[in-house]
Design an enzyme around this catalytic site. Sequence first.
Site, PDB file in Angstrom:
ATOM      1  N   THR A 158      -3.643   5.442   3.636  1.00 57.46           N
ATOM      2  CA  THR A 158      -2.289   6.149   3.015  1.00 57.46           C
ATOM      3  C   THR A 158      -2.326   6.599   1.793  1.00 57.46           C
ATOM      4  O   THR A 158      -1.385   7.863   1.755  1.00 57.46           O
ATOM      5  CB  THR A 158      -1.489   4.592   3.134  1.00 57.46           C
ATOM      6  OG1 THR A 158      -1.589   3.838   4.104  1.00 57.46           O
ATOM      7  CG2 THR A 158       0.183   5.086   2.799  1.00 57.46           C
ATOM      8  N   LYS A 174       0.590  -1.256   0.025  1.00 57.49           N
ATOM      9  CA  LYS A 174      -0.018  -0.080  -0.086  1.00 57.49           C
ATOM     10  C   LYS A 174       0.940   1.150   0.111  1.00 57.49           C
ATOM     11  O   LYS A 174       0.479   2.194  -0.517  1.00 57.49           O
ATOM     12  CB  LYS A 174      -0.782  -0.042   1.187  1.00 57.49           C
ATOM     13  CG  LYS A 174      -0.385  -0.442   2.520  1.00 57.49           C
ATOM     14  CD  LYS A 174       0.027   1.168   3.207  1.00 57.49           C
ATOM     15  CE  LYS A 174       0.658   1.097   4.558  1.00 57.49           C
ATOM     16  NZ  LYS A 174       0.818   2.134   5.325  1.00 57.49           N
TER      17      LYS A 174
END
Length: 326
Positions: free
Chosen positions: A244, A187
């Site tokens: 994120t 991610k």
Amino acid sequence: MARITVLGAGGWGMALALLCHNNGHTVNIWSPFETEVDLLNEKRTNERLLKDIYLPEAIGVTTDLSVAENSDITVIAVPSVAVRQTARKLKAIKNIGIIVNVAKGFEEGTLLCLSDVIKEELPDKKLVVLTGPSHAEEVARKLPTSIVAASADLSAAEKVQELMSGSNMRIYTNTDVIGAEVGGALKNVIAICVGFCNGLKFGDNTRAALITRGLAEMTRLGVSMGANAETFAGLTGIGDLVVTCMSEHSRNNRFGTLVGGGMDVKKALETVGTVEGYYAAKNAHLLCEKHSVEMPILQECYKVLYKNKDVRDTVTYLMNRPQRAE
């Protein structure tokens, strides 16, 4: 009340120490850096990492690793590149309890997940991976957060769940350690790509496409490594990916934004500090080749960061790939 030692005095280490202290546990922080320890002992805060957050005097801060002796939980909260070295140091310490790893990434050279790195150094210890959408800044400020304790030993995950959950921290358990770790590592790479788009002044359509197709690539590689596809639909997959990619707290996102806006990669790294996705991009590129998995977004990110490819050229390439079904 439990005895908990946090290895690493960065933002996440401080936030977890505060979380455990607020749960009523005895907490100590270890750092190998004397200047870092002196700062926290004198000021009880690190304004650069966690602005306006202060450690209570009851939380000890030391360079003496023996503080981990007789802990119920020892948390490894160091950068991914320091995980093996830190785990190796723990061999000399008795009764360190359950090891909880919160670092995200793969080990350079071996391409191992970090839990496997720790198991190589501490094969007889119970190990839990604690991961999910959790910015240190928000955990430290007691904002509601949900994450996952993943372990092959469900009883160990449940113990961590019991001791570290609180009114502002909900922890779920999972036995898919590979899926949890692959999601946590990759991610960061997708977040860099979203940052590229921010720097290029692209819009929400582009960001949504990158997050969605990035999730597909994460899942594809994870499954090839032995993970369950369902894990990527949970907190350690789509949850961690979204936070994120979309948050101002994300160093990976900020780094990508600088590069997308024209800053040199090396200069951007110096500006932002530790960017785990930078290292994960190289390892993801190698894992992609090792497992023969198609990952065009992650491969293009690697080329921008390590092969000096122009970000705009990657956009042209990705948008003009052969048509296919989703």
